[in-house]
Design a protein around this motif. Structure first.
Motif, PDB file in Angstrom:
ATOM      1  N   LEU A 117       1.469  -1.375   0.332  1.00 40.23           N
ATOM      2  CA  LEU A 117      -0.452  -0.008  -0.271  1.00 40.23           C
ATOM      3  C   LEU A 117       0.679   1.348  -0.011  1.00 40.23           C
ATOM      4  O   LEU A 117       0.385   2.161  -0.737  1.00 40.23           O
ATOM      5  N   ILE A 118       2.002   0.950   1.238  1.00 37.78           N
ATOM      6  CA  ILE A 118       2.524   2.371   0.838  1.00 37.78           C
ATOM      7  C   ILE A 118       3.611   2.661  -0.883  1.00 37.78           C
ATOM      8  O   ILE A 118       3.361   3.300  -1.204  1.00 37.78           O
ATOM      9  N   GLU A 119       3.658   1.499  -1.231  1.00 40.02           N
ATOM     10  CA  GLU A 119       4.381   1.148  -3.323  1.00 40.02           C
ATOM     11  C   GLU A 119       3.829   2.057  -3.888  1.00 40.02           C
ATOM     12  O   GLU A 119       4.026   2.967  -4.552  1.00 40.02           O
ATOM     13  N   GLU A 120       2.059   2.069  -3.471  1.00 37.44           N
ATOM     14  CA  GLU A 120       1.177   2.224  -4.543  1.00 37.44           C
ATOM     15  C   GLU A 120       0.198   4.336  -4.041  1.00 37.44           C
ATOM     16  O   GLU A 120      -0.460   4.502  -4.745  1.00 37.44           O
ATOM     17  N   MET A 121       0.982   4.807  -2.912  1.00 36.64           N
ATOM     18  CA  MET A 121       0.366   5.800  -2.536  1.00 36.64           C
ATOM     19  C   MET A 121       1.266   6.835  -3.834  1.00 36.64           C
ATOM     20  O   MET A 121       1.936   6.806  -3.964  1.00 36.64           O
ATOM     21  N   PRO A 122      -0.102   7.387  -4.119  1.00 39.15           N
ATOM     22  CA  PRO A 122       0.611   8.701  -5.228  1.00 39.15           C
ATOM     23  C   PRO A 122       1.369   9.336  -4.736  1.00 39.15           C
ATOM     24  O   PRO A 122       1.264  10.650  -5.608  1.00 39.15           O
ATOM     25  N   PHE A 123       1.556   9.774  -3.684  1.00 38.98           N
ATOM     26  CA  PHE A 123       2.872  10.739  -3.076  1.00 38.98           C
ATOM     27  C   PHE A 123       3.239  10.148  -2.347  1.00 38.98           C
ATOM     28  O   PHE A 123       3.756   9.181  -1.779  1.00 38.98           O
ATOM     29  N   LYS A 124       4.258  10.788  -2.058  1.00 40.89           N
ATOM     30  CA  LYS A 124       5.294  10.671  -1.051  1.00 40.89           C
ATOM     31  C   LYS A 124       5.276  10.199   0.493  1.00 40.89           C
ATOM     32  O   LYS A 124       4.194  11.169   0.837  1.00 40.89           O
ATOM     33  N   PRO A 125       5.185   8.773   1.261  1.00 44.75           N
ATOM     34  CA  PRO A 125       4.669   8.585   2.469  1.00 44.75           C
ATOM     35  C   PRO A 125       5.567   9.911   3.384  1.00 44.75           C
ATOM     36  O   PRO A 125       6.636  10.619   3.045  1.00 44.75           O
ATOM     37  N   ASP A 126       4.712  10.020   4.634  1.00 47.67           N
ATOM     38  CA  ASP A 126       4.976  11.328   5.267  1.00 47.67           C
ATOM     39  C   ASP A 126       5.527  10.104   6.449  1.00 47.67           C
ATOM     40  O   ASP A 126       4.743   9.061   6.678  1.00 47.67           O
ATOM     41  N   THR A 127       5.812  11.355   7.692  1.00 52.49           N
ATOM     42  CA  THR A 127       5.859  10.351   9.680  1.00 52.49           C
ATOM     43  C   THR A 127       5.178   9.922   9.470  1.00 52.49           C
ATOM     44  O   THR A 127       5.240   8.453  10.577  1.00 52.49           O
ATOM     45  N   GLY A 128       4.084  10.746   9.333  1.00 52.84           N
ATOM     46  CA  GLY A 128       2.797   9.000  10.061  1.00 52.84           C
ATOM     47  C   GLY A 128       2.504   7.766   9.379  1.00 52.84           C
ATOM     48  O   GLY A 128       2.067   7.445   9.994  1.00 52.84           O
ATOM     49  N   VAL A 129       2.788   8.167   8.201  1.00 54.41           N
ATOM     50  CA  VAL A 129       2.849   6.340   7.526  1.00 54.41           C
ATOM     51  C   VAL A 129       4.297   5.660   8.105  1.00 54.41           C
ATOM     52  O   VAL A 129       3.510   4.458   8.469  1.00 54.41           O
ATOM     53  N   TRP A 130       5.153   5.987   8.211  1.00 50.34           N
ATOM     54  CA  TRP A 130       6.675   5.032   8.336  1.00 50.34           C
ATOM     55  C   TRP A 130       6.358   4.911  10.148  1.00 50.34           C
ATOM     56  O   TRP A 130       6.437   4.378  10.121  1.00 50.34           O
ATOM     57  N   GLY A 131       5.531   5.869  10.563  1.00 52.77           N
ATOM     58  CA  GLY A 131       5.261   6.133  12.053  1.00 52.77           C
ATOM     59  C   GLY A 131       5.006   4.730  12.754  1.00 52.77           C
ATOM     60  O   GLY A 131       5.048   4.273  13.617  1.00 52.77           O
ATOM     61  N   ALA A 132       3.314   4.636  11.864  1.00 52.02           N
ATOM     62  CA  ALA A 132       2.725   3.711  11.277  1.00 52.02           C
ATOM     63  C   ALA A 132       3.306   2.952  11.643  1.00 52.02           C
ATOM     64  O   ALA A 132       2.911   1.335  11.985  1.00 52.02           O
ATOM     65  N   LEU A 133       4.011   2.283  10.809  1.00 55.69           N
ATOM     66  CA  LEU A 133       4.652   1.248  10.299  1.00 55.69           C
ATOM     67  C   LEU A 133       5.363   0.705  11.324  1.00 55.69           C
ATOM     68  O   LEU A 133       5.538  -0.430  11.477  1.00 55.69           O
ATOM     69  N   LEU A 134       6.626   1.226  11.934  1.00 57.67           N
ATOM     70  CA  LEU A 134       7.403   1.576  12.735  1.00 57.67           C
ATOM     71  C   LEU A 134       6.942   0.978  14.427  1.00 57.67           C
ATOM     72  O   LEU A 134       7.387  -0.132  14.334  1.00 57.67           O
ATOM     73  N   ASN A 135       5.622   1.441  14.640  1.00 55.79           N
ATOM     74  CA  ASN A 135       4.784   1.453  15.412  1.00 55.79           C
ATOM     75  C   ASN A 135       4.510  -0.435  15.707  1.00 55.79           C
ATOM     76  O   ASN A 135       4.452  -1.205  16.928  1.00 55.79           O
ATOM     77  N   GLY A 136       3.793  -0.863  14.259  1.00 53.65           N
ATOM     78  CA  GLY A 136       3.215  -2.321  13.991  1.00 53.65           C
ATOM     79  C   GLY A 136       4.781  -3.152  14.060  1.00 53.65           C
ATOM     80  O   GLY A 136       4.129  -4.419  14.356  1.00 53.65           O
ATOM     81  N   CYS A 137       5.560  -2.715  13.434  1.00 51.48           N
ATOM     82  CA  CYS A 137       6.983  -3.416  14.230  1.00 51.48           C
ATOM     83  C   CYS A 137       7.307  -3.660  15.010  1.00 51.48           C
ATOM     84  O   CYS A 137       7.462  -4.654  15.164  1.00 51.48           O
ATOM     85  N   LYS A 138       7.147  -2.565  16.530  1.00 56.01           N
ATOM     86  CA  LYS A 138       7.427  -2.704  16.923  1.00 56.01           C
ATOM     87  C   LYS A 138       6.167  -3.769  17.967  1.00 56.01           C
ATOM     88  O   LYS A 138       7.144  -4.857  18.942  1.00 56.01           O
ATOM     89  N   ILE A 139       4.828  -3.586  17.277  1.00 56.20           N
ATOM     90  CA  ILE A 139       3.881  -4.712  18.452  1.00 56.20           C
ATOM     91  C   ILE A 139       3.979  -5.821  17.972  1.00 56.20           C
ATOM     92  O   ILE A 139       4.365  -7.105  19.016  1.00 56.20           O
ATOM     93  N   HIS A 140       5.266  -6.760  16.789  1.00 56.76           N
ATOM     94  CA  HIS A 140       4.672  -7.633  15.964  1.00 56.76           C
ATOM     95  C   HIS A 140       6.729  -8.762  16.558  1.00 56.76           C
ATOM     96  O   HIS A 140       7.063  -9.385  15.797  1.00 56.76           O
ATOM     97  N   GLY A 141       7.489  -7.352  16.775  1.00 60.19           N
ATOM     98  CA  GLY A 141       8.800  -7.626  16.695  1.00 60.19           C
ATOM     99  C   GLY A 141       9.559  -7.870  15.021  1.00 60.19           C
ATOM    100  O   GLY A 141      10.212  -8.341  15.550  1.00 60.19           O
ATOM    101  N   GLU A 142       9.264  -6.913  14.722  1.00 59.19           N
ATOM    102  CA  GLU A 142       9.298  -7.121  12.585  1.00 59.19           C
ATOM    103  C   GLU A 142      10.566  -6.611  12.526  1.00 59.19           C
ATOM    104  O   GLU A 142      10.693  -4.963  12.929  1.00 59.19           O
ATOM    105  N   VAL A 143      11.990  -6.465  13.004  1.00 57.32           N
ATOM    106  CA  VAL A 143      13.035  -5.988  13.203  1.00 57.32           C
ATOM    107  C   VAL A 143      13.522  -5.704  11.992  1.00 57.32           C
ATOM    108  O   VAL A 143      14.040  -4.448  11.731  1.00 57.32           O
ATOM    109  N   GLU A 144      13.942  -6.020  10.495  1.00 54.47           N
ATOM    110  CA  GLU A 144      14.034  -5.641   9.715  1.00 54.47           C
ATOM    111  C   GLU A 144      13.189  -4.659   9.190  1.00 54.47           C
ATOM    112  O   GLU A 144      13.906  -3.199   8.909  1.00 54.47           O
TER     113      GLU A 144
END
Length: 330
Positions: A117-144
């Motif tokens: 979905l991030i790759e499909e966005m018609p504009f450049k992702p902002d800090t909110g988008v990457w922050g949401a992804l990072l928070n999900g990574c924290k919840i699930h321990g997704e390191v890479e």
């Protein structure tokens, strides 16, 4: 105002009293339900809006609807409304809508879909988008993927210490203490400091603030005495301390002592000794409430027969009778 003050039930009563409901009124009530995690109520109100209202939903309406889905873990519904927005109402998604969807997908562990979905966005992702992804990574321990999200965030906001802390916590959760130490060293080199956790509670029209392990309050001895009393009652009710949220390479006893004196627990203990039995307590915290405090407050609400509301950086938590409105999804 009432929804943001924790009185979402009163907000709905006032909403029902409106003779004419403009789109801003529907949006305020839907968003109010969303921030309190009442996903079903938010979607029911949106359905009512579509059937009864003489106004059409706008892009803000769908921010509220998608946010409600995100806070309540309604993945299927979130996908449906994201499509509905464009296909039925011809509303082009903004970065806010994408952020809600990335948060919903990441929180559910659907990282491939979130990445696509991030790759499909018609504009450049902002800090909110990457922050949401990072928070999900924290919840699930997704390191890479968390590392990738942090690199993007550093490019966009290199001075935000919270992003570094989040990745450090991911490393600690995975037992990668050396990597966590490198992140903290990088923070030091760049002059960045971790935000200090703080909680506030208002009693008799006066705000009282607490830090973790705070000893500065005039009623400090009474507060810690109440915490000790609660600890005994909680253990009798089956509470066992969860030290996973303590991201420090220290012994279990020290970890338990650290979570026992978290700022929200100090605020609650002060509220209990300062108000009559049955009084509702509302505490505001500047960061996310940890898993152990969340479990502890559920039990406190039950054994003390109190309604306790925690407003953390993400949402509202309504604790009552040993349950939380978030259903342990936050």
């Amino acid at each position: 105002m009432y929804a943001k003050s924790g009185w979402v039930r009163i907000a709905r009563i006032l909403f029902n009293c409106l003779r004419t409901k403009r789109v801003v009124s529907w949006n305020a009530m839907i968003s109010g339900y969303a921030m309190h995690g009442h996903g079903d109520e938010a979607l029911a109100l949106f359905s009512m809006m579509r059937k009864e209202a003489l106004v059409l939903p706008d892009h803000i309406t769908f921010v509220g609807v998608l946010s409600a889905c995100s806070h309540a873990g309604l993945l299927k519904e979130g996908k449906k409304f994201f499509d509905l927005m464009t296909k039925e109402f011809f509303i082009e998604p903004t970065v806010q809508h994408y952020t809600c969807m990335i948060d919903l997908l990441s929180h559910a562990g659907r990282f491939e879909e979130a990445r696509s979905l991030i790759e499909e966005m018609p504009f450049k992702p902002d800090t909110g988008v990457w922050g949401a992804l990072l928070n999900g990574c924290k919840i699930h321990g997704e390191v890479e993927l968390g590392e990738e999200a942090l690199r993007k965030l550093i490019e966009l906001e290199p001075s935000d210490a919270g992003n570094y802390v989040l990745l450090s916590n991911i490393y600690c959760g995975a037992g990668k203490w050396e990597e966590a130490a490198k992140i903290r060293k990088l923070m030091t080199e760049r002059g960045l400091k971790k935000r200090i956790a703080c909680s506030w509670i208002e009693v008799k029209n006066k705000a009282h603030a607490f830090l973790v392990g705070d000893l500065s309050h005039p009623q400090c001895e009474e507060i810690y005495g109440e915490l000790e009393r609660l600890e005994g009652l909680m253990q009798q009710a089956g509470y066992v301390s969860d030290t996973m949220p303590v991201f420090h390479n220290v012994g279990e006893d020290e970890k338990r002592n650290m979570v026992r004196s978290h700022s929200e627990r100090l605020a609650i203990a002060f509220g209990l000794i300062s108000t009559p039995p049955g009084t509702r307590l509302m505490v505001t915290k500047n960061i996310r409430v940890c898993e152990d405090c969340h479990a502890a407050i559920k039990i406190i609400s039950q054994i003390m027969d109190r309604e306790i509301i925690i407003r953390d950086v993400n949402r509202y938590h309504h604790f009552m009778d040993g349950q939380c409105s978030c259903r342990d999804y936050w």
